[in-house]
Motif scaffolding. Structure first.
Motif, PDB file in Angstrom:
ATOM      1  N   ASP A 248      -6.320  32.439 -29.419  1.00  0.00           N
ATOM      2  CA  ASP A 248      -7.688  32.821 -29.754  1.00  0.00           C
ATOM      3  C   ASP A 248      -8.530  33.070 -28.506  1.00  0.00           C
ATOM      4  N   THR A 249      -8.198  32.398 -27.406  1.00  0.00           N
ATOM      5  CA  THR A 249      -8.905  32.586 -26.146  1.00  0.00           C
ATOM      6  C   THR A 249      -7.914  32.936 -25.050  1.00  0.00           C
ATOM      7  N   LEU A 250      -8.360  33.661 -24.066  1.00  0.00           N
ATOM      8  CA  LEU A 250      -7.483  34.116 -22.985  1.00  0.00           C
ATOM      9  C   LEU A 250      -7.472  33.100 -21.847  1.00  0.00           C
ATOM     10  N   THR A 251      -6.292  32.604 -21.537  1.00  0.00           N
ATOM     11  CA  THR A 251      -6.107  31.655 -20.445  1.00  0.00           C
ATOM     12  C   THR A 251      -4.955  32.129 -19.573  1.00  0.00           C
ATOM     13  N   ASN A 252      -4.627  31.333 -18.569  1.00  0.00           N
ATOM     14  CA  ASN A 252      -3.503  31.676 -17.690  1.00  0.00           C
ATOM     15  C   ASN A 252      -2.173  31.686 -18.417  1.00  0.00           C
ATOM     16  N   HIS A 253      -2.141  31.100 -19.640  1.00  0.00           N
ATOM     17  CA  HIS A 253      -0.897  31.067 -20.408  1.00  0.00           C
ATOM     18  C   HIS A 253      -0.647  32.369 -21.149  1.00  0.00           C
ATOM     19  N   LEU A 254      -1.606  33.277 -21.145  1.00  0.00           N
ATOM     20  CA  LEU A 254      -1.445  34.557 -21.829  1.00  0.00           C
ATOM     21  C   LEU A 254      -0.285  35.349 -21.228  1.00  0.00           C
ATOM     22  N   THR A 255       0.514  35.977 -22.094  1.00  0.00           N
ATOM     23  CA  THR A 255       1.603  36.829 -21.610  1.00  0.00           C
ATOM     24  C   THR A 255       1.375  38.297 -21.971  1.00  0.00           C
ATOM     25  N   HIS A 256       0.690  38.576 -23.112  1.00  0.00           N
ATOM     26  CA  HIS A 256       0.439  39.956 -23.526  1.00  0.00           C
ATOM     27  C   HIS A 256      -0.885  40.053 -24.274  1.00  0.00           C
ATOM     28  N   LEU A 257      -1.572  41.178 -24.101  1.00  0.00           N
ATOM     29  CA  LEU A 257      -2.727  41.518 -24.923  1.00  0.00           C
ATOM     30  C   LEU A 257      -2.344  42.720 -25.781  1.00  0.00           C
ATOM     31  N   VAL A 258      -2.548  42.601 -27.087  1.00  0.00           N
ATOM     32  CA  VAL A 258      -2.200  43.676 -28.026  1.00  0.00           C
ATOM     33  C   VAL A 258      -3.483  44.288 -28.559  1.00  0.00           C
ATOM     34  N   ALA A 259      -3.583  45.616 -28.476  1.00  0.00           N
ATOM     35  CA  ALA A 259      -4.770  46.325 -28.948  1.00  0.00           C
ATOM     36  C   ALA A 259      -4.353  47.683 -29.503  1.00  0.00           C
ATOM     37  N   PRO A 260      -5.116  48.230 -30.440  1.00  0.00           N
ATOM     38  CA  PRO A 260      -4.755  49.533 -31.014  1.00  0.00           C
ATOM     39  C   PRO A 260      -4.852  50.673 -30.009  1.00  0.00           C
ATOM     40  N   GLN A 261      -5.704  50.534 -28.997  1.00  0.00           N
ATOM     41  CA  GLN A 261      -5.816  51.547 -27.972  1.00  0.00           C
ATOM     42  C   GLN A 261      -6.370  50.927 -26.691  1.00  0.00           C
ATOM     43  N   ARG A 262      -6.155  51.620 -25.588  1.00  0.00           N
ATOM     44  CA  ARG A 262      -6.613  51.113 -24.298  1.00  0.00           C
ATOM     45  C   ARG A 262      -8.078  51.495 -24.074  1.00  0.00           C
ATOM     46  N   ILE A 263      -8.937  50.521 -24.153  1.00  0.00           N
ATOM     47  CA  ILE A 263     -10.345  50.726 -23.847  1.00  0.00           C
ATOM     48  C   ILE A 263     -10.810  49.568 -22.974  1.00  0.00           C
ATOM     49  N   THR A 264     -11.918  49.788 -22.284  1.00  0.00           N
ATOM     50  CA  THR A 264     -12.448  48.745 -21.411  1.00  0.00           C
ATOM     51  C   THR A 264     -13.383  47.834 -22.196  1.00  0.00           C
ATOM     52  N   ASN A 265     -12.994  46.568 -22.337  1.00  0.00           N
ATOM     53  CA  ASN A 265     -13.853  45.554 -22.944  1.00  0.00           C
ATOM     54  C   ASN A 265     -13.570  44.220 -22.247  1.00  0.00           C
ATOM     55  N   ALA A 266     -14.197  43.166 -22.726  1.00  0.00           N
ATOM     56  CA  ALA A 266     -14.076  41.864 -22.055  1.00  0.00           C
ATOM     57  C   ALA A 266     -12.625  41.392 -22.000  1.00  0.00           C
ATOM     58  N   LYS A 267     -11.911  41.500 -23.130  1.00  0.00           N
ATOM     59  CA  LYS A 267     -10.530  41.011 -23.169  1.00  0.00           C
ATOM     60  C   LYS A 267      -9.615  41.830 -22.263  1.00  0.00           C
ATOM     61  N   SER A 268      -9.802  43.134 -22.244  1.00  0.00           N
ATOM     62  CA  SER A 268      -8.942  43.962 -21.393  1.00  0.00           C
ATOM     63  C   SER A 268      -9.195  43.689 -19.917  1.00  0.00           C
ATOM     64  N   LEU A 269     -10.459  43.407 -19.562  1.00  0.00           N
ATOM     65  CA  LEU A 269     -10.781  43.094 -18.172  1.00  0.00           C
ATOM     66  C   LEU A 269     -10.183  41.753 -17.754  1.00  0.00           C
ATOM     67  N   VAL A 270     -10.287  40.758 -18.642  1.00  0.00           N
ATOM     68  CA  VAL A 270      -9.691  39.451 -18.338  1.00  0.00           C
ATOM     69  C   VAL A 270      -8.182  39.583 -18.198  1.00  0.00           C
ATOM     70  N   THR A 271      -7.574  40.357 -19.098  1.00  0.00           N
ATOM     71  CA  THR A 271      -6.125  40.569 -19.027  1.00  0.00           C
ATOM     72  C   THR A 271      -5.743  41.229 -17.705  1.00  0.00           C
ATOM     73  N   TRP A 272      -6.528  42.201 -17.277  1.00  0.00           N
ATOM     74  CA  TRP A 272      -6.274  42.871 -16.000  1.00  0.00           C
ATOM     75  C   TRP A 272      -6.404  41.880 -14.842  1.00  0.00           C
ATOM     76  N   CYS A 273      -7.419  41.015 -14.896  1.00  0.00           N
ATOM     77  CA  CYS A 273      -7.609  40.013 -13.840  1.00  0.00           C
ATOM     78  C   CYS A 273      -6.462  39.017 -13.802  1.00  0.00           C
ATOM     79  N   LEU A 274      -5.907  38.705 -14.976  1.00  0.00           N
ATOM     80  CA  LEU A 274      -4.780  37.778 -15.051  1.00  0.00           C
ATOM     81  C   LEU A 274      -3.455  38.463 -14.701  1.00  0.00           C
ATOM     82  N   GLN A 275      -3.505  39.791 -14.504  1.00  0.00           N
ATOM     83  CA  GLN A 275      -2.313  40.580 -14.168  1.00  0.00           C
ATOM     84  C   GLN A 275      -1.256  40.473 -15.257  1.00  0.00           C
ATOM     85  N   LYS A 276      -1.723  40.599 -16.509  1.00  0.00           N
ATOM     86  CA  LYS A 276      -0.825  40.570 -17.656  1.00  0.00           C
ATOM     87  C   LYS A 276      -0.795  41.948 -18.322  1.00  0.00           C
ATOM     88  N   PRO A 277       0.298  42.293 -19.004  1.00  0.00           N
ATOM     89  CA  PRO A 277       0.386  43.618 -19.621  1.00  0.00           C
ATOM     90  C   PRO A 277      -0.430  43.728 -20.902  1.00  0.00           C
TER      91      PRO A 277
END
Length: 280
Positions: A248-277
């Motif tokens: 439910d929340t993004l932490t260092n334990h995240l391995t993947h973010l799933v989304a219908p399309q690639r757009i810039t939002n809070a979750k995608s930015l956090v995922t990028w900062c965590l260097q996760k796909p």
């Protein structure tokens, strides 16, 4: 963050990196550059029809090695054992039942109550190298060496003698670990280094100077972004069968973010900062 499933071998993949017996090694023996595997596969209870999740051999196996003379037709297998009662889930295999004192103790000492057991059925022997984070149980194996000059109680085989039977690839991979233990498997052995709290790797060599497999556990911790509630409900229902944990929340334990399309939002930015796909 809150998760929908409990961490276990059901929502963990076992990563198997395969290094052929004739793989060429570039550089010198002291070169610190990591070797790249020839291939990698992923297995779990969700990819199996029984508690045995992986088999190795020259024929009819998960990993088929037809050109390695150090490998028997049915060389080795890995199965999962548990000391807990588990609710059956459709289209999903369950661990086998731990029965011996050593198996029960190993399960009790694991966070998820599940252990991996390697069974040797070969003519040429199987060697394992652990990284020293969790000692293998001597009672669960007839031959165990833990020091450079130490010998076992059965045949007086020293750690140095075991190491002399490792391939150049295994020796190189072994040097990547600060501490290690070389064990010749007799019948079967509990792989404690694959427990959740250890997080270690296990190197498995088939026969003398044979193909090397490196085993490690890989978590699948997935977060959903901009997904409708109906789709989230479907993901939550299928998560245990797919072998993943929904976060439910993004932490260092995240391995993947799933989304219908690639757009810039809070979750995608956090995922990028965590260097996760990000998977779309």
């Amino acid at each position: 963050g809150t998760t929908h499933t409990t961490a276990s071998f059901h929502n963990m993949l076992l990563q198997v990196d395969i290094y052929p017996h004739d793989q060429k090694i570039d550089g010198t023996e002291n070169d610190k550059k990591e070797l790249d595997p020839d291939s990698t596969i992923y297995v779990s209870l969700n990819t199996s029809t029984s508690s045995t999740i992986l088999t190795v051999g020259r024929k009819d196996a998960t990993i088929v090695l037809p050109n390695d003379k150090s490998v028997s037709r049915q060389h080795a297998s890995i199965m999962l054992l548990s000391n807990r009662e588990m609710e059956e889930v459709e289209d999903k295999s369950l661990p086998g039942k731990a029965e011996s004192d050593e198996e029960l103790e190993a399960c009790q000492n694991c966070l998820d109550g599940i252990v991996a057991v390697l069974k040797d059925t070969s003519r040429f022997g199987t060697f394992i190298v652990t990284e020293g984070r969790g000692k293998q149980d001597k009672k669960a194996n007839d031959t165990d060496c833990t020091g450079d000059d130490e010998t076992d109680d059965e045949g007086g085989i020293s750690q140095q003698q075991h190491q002399s039977q490792l391939s150049a690839v295994s020796t190189r991979l072994m040097k990547e670990a600060n501490q290690h233990t070389v064990v010749k498997v007799e019948k079967q052995i509990i792989l404690k280094d694959l427990s959740l709290q250890s997080g270690g790797r296990v190197l498995v060599q088939c026969g003398q100077n044979g193909t090397t497999l490196v085993l490690s556990r890989v978590p699948l911790n997935v977060a959903l972004s901009r997904v409708p509630k109906a789709t989230k409900d479907v993901w939550a229902k299928r998560a245990p069968i797919l072998g993943l944990t929904l976060m439910d929340t993004l932490t260092n334990h995240l391995t993947h973010l799933v989304a219908p399309q690639r757009i810039t939002n809070a979750k995608s930015l956090v995922t990028w900062c965590l260097q996760k796909p990000m998977v779309t």
